[in-house]
Motif scaffolding. Sequence first.
Motif, PDB file in Angstrom:
ATOM      1  N   VAL A  51      -7.176  12.006 -12.664  1.00 29.92           N
ATOM      2  CA  VAL A  51      -7.380  11.455 -11.321  1.00 29.92           C
ATOM      3  C   VAL A  51      -6.094  11.520 -10.505  1.00 29.92           C
ATOM      4  O   VAL A  51      -6.098  11.958  -9.350  1.00 29.92           O
ATOM      5  CB  VAL A  51      -7.910  10.010 -11.389  1.00 29.92           C
ATOM      6  N   THR A  85      -7.404  14.518  -4.434  1.00 33.31           N
ATOM      7  CA  THR A  85      -7.943  13.333  -3.749  1.00 33.31           C
ATOM      8  C   THR A  85      -7.384  12.039  -4.325  1.00 33.31           C
ATOM      9  O   THR A  85      -7.288  11.036  -3.617  1.00 33.31           O
ATOM     10  CB  THR A  85      -9.469  13.286  -3.891  1.00 33.31           C
ATOM     11  N   GLN A  86      -7.038  12.039  -5.608  1.00 33.61           N
ATOM     12  CA  GLN A  86      -6.579  10.839  -6.315  1.00 33.61           C
ATOM     13  C   GLN A  86      -7.562   9.689  -6.141  1.00 33.61           C
ATOM     14  O   GLN A  86      -7.188   8.535  -5.988  1.00 33.61           O
ATOM     15  CB  GLN A  86      -5.171  10.448  -5.862  1.00 33.61           C
ATOM     16  N   ASP A  87      -8.842  10.025  -6.175  1.00 34.64           N
ATOM     17  CA  ASP A  87      -9.900   9.032  -6.019  1.00 34.64           C
ATOM     18  C   ASP A  87     -10.863   9.172  -7.197  1.00 34.64           C
ATOM     19  O   ASP A  87     -11.416  10.255  -7.435  1.00 34.64           O
ATOM     20  CB  ASP A  87     -10.644   9.241  -4.697  1.00 34.64           C
ATOM     21  N   THR A 146     -14.547  10.291  -6.388  1.00 30.85           N
ATOM     22  CA  THR A 146     -14.619  11.685  -5.926  1.00 30.85           C
ATOM     23  C   THR A 146     -14.503  12.656  -7.100  1.00 30.85           C
ATOM     24  O   THR A 146     -15.234  13.651  -7.175  1.00 30.85           O
ATOM     25  CB  THR A 146     -13.509  11.966  -4.899  1.00 30.85           C
ATOM     26  N   GLU A 201     -15.989   2.662 -10.537  1.00 34.15           N
ATOM     27  CA  GLU A 201     -15.851   3.772  -9.592  1.00 34.15           C
ATOM     28  C   GLU A 201     -16.354   5.079 -10.196  1.00 34.15           C
ATOM     29  O   GLU A 201     -16.991   5.880  -9.522  1.00 34.15           O
ATOM     30  CB  GLU A 201     -14.386   3.916  -9.169  1.00 34.15           C
TER      31      GLU A 201
END
Length: 512
Positions: free
Chosen positions: A122, A127-129, A132, A179
């Motif tokens: 991640v 995106t480091q999300d 996503t 998440e």
Amino acid sequence: MDKLTRYSLETIWKTEVPVESIEAHAVICLVSEAEWITGHFPESWKQAITSVKERGLFNGSENQMFTIPVKQGNSAATLVLVGTGEHPMSAEELRNLAAKAAKASMQVSADQVVFAMPSSLVSYSATQDVATVAHALTEGFILGTYRRKNYKQNQKAYIGPGKVIFHQEKITIPNFQKEWEKGMSDGKAYAEGTIYARDITNLPGNMLVPEDLARAAEDLANKHGLEYSIMDEKKLEKKGMGGLFSVGKGSIHPPRMIVIKYQGKESWDGEIVGLVGKGITFDTGGISLKPRVGMEEMISDMGGAATVLGVLEALCITRPKRNVLVVIPTAENMPSGGAFKPGDVITTLSGRTVEILNTDAEGRVVLADGMTYAKELGATRLIDVATLTGAVVSALGDVATGAVSNDETFLNSFISASRRTGEKVWPLPAYPEFQEMLRSDVADLRNSTGRNAASSTAGLFIGTFADGMPWIHLDIAGTAFLTKERGVNPKGATGVMVRTIVEWILSDERVV
């Protein structure tokens, strides 16, 4: 409709157990160049990993792939090493990587697959999300497992993985599991909607006539408890849908008008997104007959209808609080003694008359009635999806979908959604001079303007029936059906624009 029956791939998340202890037929392991050098792999894989390193067969470079046998759980499995390179990976790169890994797992007939992710994935992504990354990998893997149905006498028993387990041992990010599971769920919904569209588009023309498409839509609506209606040829004629009725009257398989409502709000009012999909189940060109070469691909001329039905499938999984209206005018464009012909003047549901100069420009004619009917049923914004013109293929190839709109803000928000899904959309000009080209000497409009600016004028023909309502036209003639696989898309039907339309609806919901 049993022609669309397909297995469902189970996706789950697992942690806090050693990856090598999970029973699986294949293990996908994402490895960067740095991790290949310094990473710590399970003890049971050590001998195999060491051998690969010593022989220089793999180094973790981007898109590199190598398979080796390893012990997994209590049995043998195939370890699929997938290189991620040394730069942060975008969602599109992760999506394509997962699709590639899925194909590798299918080559060894894996039923259960473990997708082992490094703890740095991640933070290493562009995106480091968490959501996503989970979305991209889940969506890409499921789309990568897709295989077009065939009708051979001897069928293979193996149809693809039944379960994929995403696994990561060390988690340091707060709310990671929540998440991840949200992204995994959305990724699966986007993929399943896309696969629904692929399956129905790939059906041979003798297995999908307008009545069959209507039945498939009815089955989808009943599956999810949605309100729907279907108008037959007698009702179409009585209603004054001269565009759809005229195009369909040359076939022994009469036309239908399909309507399905997805109600995500408490009441059916306010903002209602109208999705209008071209449903020409086979297009010979009619009296303006197409050349025989390549005509077999005209089974995909209902790709727009398939897309909007695929969107419904995905929406019924994600359940956004939006109201969406799907309208599908469906017909078979055939030459016969009863077919419409060049020189005819027809009257559409809007009351506008159309001079028919080319019966192979039939899609815009049926969509004219679809647009008007969507407005009549309450739509406040319109998106039409159609395999409309060969001209868009000349301009954009099979890489990008062409778009025409009367609302720049609307179009920009849609293109932003397309960038997130990786489905390329390119805006085509909508100059007033192009609108002038649609004028007819004997009717309000003519249905063909020749080769010049053909994609724009075809789109603007449809846009006329929006009557100023915010509208986007998507010409998927080049992107709906591919001659060879590319990225997450297989050879044949792609289900293009399902993911982007769903992404736009969900992101617009967050804004609204």
